[in-house]
Design an enzyme around this catalytic site. Structure first.
Site, PDB file in Angstrom:
ATOM      1  N   GLY A  90       0.782  -1.229   0.000  1.00  0.00           N
ATOM      2  CA  GLY A  90       0.000   0.000   0.000  1.00  0.00           C
ATOM      3  C   GLY A  90       0.814   1.278   0.000  1.00  0.00           C
ATOM      4  N   GLN A  91       2.145   1.165  -0.091  1.00  0.00           N
ATOM      5  CA  GLN A  91       2.939   2.399  -0.112  1.00  0.00           C
ATOM      6  C   GLN A  91       2.785   3.080  -1.467  1.00  0.00           C
ATOM      7  OE1 GLN A  91       7.150   1.966   0.754  1.00  0.00           O
ATOM      8  NE2 GLN A  91       7.447   4.179   0.944  1.00  0.00           N
ATOM      9  N   SER A  92       2.456   4.369  -1.430  1.00  0.00           N
ATOM     10  CA  SER A  92       2.281   5.113  -2.678  1.00  0.00           C
ATOM     11  C   SER A  92       3.239   6.292  -2.783  1.00  0.00           C
ATOM     12  CB  SER A  92       0.835   5.601  -2.807  1.00  0.00           C
ATOM     13  OG  SER A  92       0.495   6.428  -1.717  1.00  0.00           O
ATOM     14  N   HIS A  97       7.562   7.748   5.581  1.00  0.00           N
ATOM     15  CA  HIS A  97       6.608   8.463   6.425  1.00  0.00           C
ATOM     16  C   HIS A  97       5.902   7.471   7.326  1.00  0.00           C
ATOM     17  CE1 HIS A  97       4.628   7.200   2.722  1.00  0.00           C
ATOM     18  NE2 HIS A  97       3.529   7.019   3.438  1.00  0.00           N
TER      19      HIS A  97
HETATM   20  P1  5GP Z   1       1.300   5.554   1.682  1.00  0.00           P
HETATM   21  O1  5GP Z   1       0.174   5.056   0.828  1.00  0.00           O
HETATM   22  O2  5GP Z   1       2.533   5.830   0.838  1.00  0.00           O
HETATM   23  O3  5GP Z   1       1.601   4.744   2.900  1.00  0.00           O
HETATM   24  O4  5GP Z   1       0.805   6.938   2.286  1.00  0.00           O
HETATM   25  C1  5GP Z   1       0.732   8.098   1.537  1.00  0.00           C
HETATM   26  C2  5GP Z   1      -0.318   8.949   2.188  1.00  0.00           C
HETATM   27  O5  5GP Z   1      -0.145  10.262   1.736  1.00  0.00           O
HETATM   28  C3  5GP Z   1      -1.749   8.544   1.847  1.00  0.00           C
HETATM   29  O6  5GP Z   1      -2.448   8.198   3.041  1.00  0.00           O
HETATM   30  C4  5GP Z   1      -2.330   9.778   1.168  1.00  0.00           C
HETATM   31  O7  5GP Z   1      -3.667  10.023   1.522  1.00  0.00           O
HETATM   32  C5  5GP Z   1      -1.389  10.874   1.631  1.00  0.00           C
HETATM   33  N1  5GP Z   1      -1.225  11.955   0.681  1.00  0.00           N
HETATM   34  C6  5GP Z   1      -0.947  11.838  -0.649  1.00  0.00           C
HETATM   35  N2  5GP Z   1      -0.840  13.053  -1.209  1.00  0.00           N
HETATM   36  C7  5GP Z   1      -1.041  13.951  -0.200  1.00  0.00           C
HETATM   37  C8  5GP Z   1      -1.047  15.376  -0.185  1.00  0.00           C
HETATM   38  O8  5GP Z   1      -0.850  16.073  -1.179  1.00  0.00           O
HETATM   39  N3  5GP Z   1      -1.306  15.965   1.006  1.00  0.00           N
HETATM   40  C9  5GP Z   1      -1.516  15.236   2.148  1.00  0.00           C
HETATM   41  N4  5GP Z   1      -1.760  15.924   3.272  1.00  0.00           N
HETATM   42  N5  5GP Z   1      -1.517  13.888   2.154  1.00  0.00           N
HETATM   43  C10 5GP Z   1      -1.282  13.262   0.983  1.00  0.00           C
END
Ligand code: 5GP
Length: 113
Positions: A90-92, A97
């Protein structure tokens, strides 16, 4: 530059709740819990928590401490700390972070709300 570096540089807006020399924290744009913060090191040198743990364990410890402080400040102090690691998990965003989830979490769930 990662999307989080753009937030750090104030090139795109975010609801920033904490900032120090090496870390920033802001509200996730798509919250999965009453409190859903992202705790992010300002460096984008580490793509995920495995790289960070190997390269700068003190910075990882700092992130955990910030998560704890923010969960106490914005919720009841209990929190879930999630590091999605790899696209299949689920990492995007490949700028390490921590998700800090708190407030009204369902008991026993390991996933995001
Ligand atoms: P991952 O999916 O990599 O674990 O978490 C990335 C997170 O970043 C997601 O929960 C997504 O909602 C958040 N996110 C992506 N783009 C932005 C943004 O432009 N602003 C904020 N505040 N959160 C973001």
């Amino acid at each position: 530059m990662s999307i989080f570096s753009s937030i750090i540089a104030r090139e795109i807006p975010a609801d920033i709740v904490f900032e120090s020399e090496r870390i920033i924290a802001f509200r996730d744009i798509a919250p999965r819990a009453p409190l859903h913060l992202l705790v992010v090191p300002k460096t984008e040198a580490y793509a995920n928590v495995v790289e960070l743990a190997a390269g700068d364990p003190a910075l990882l410890a700092e992130m955990v401490a910030v998560g704890r402080e923010l969960a106490a400040e914005h919720a009841d102090g209990d929190f879930r700390l999630i590091f999605n690691t790899g696209a299949n998990a689920g990492q995007s965003v490949f700028h390490v972070h921590a998700h800090v989830l708190a407030g009204g979490l369902s008991e026993g769930s390991l996933g995001q709300e």
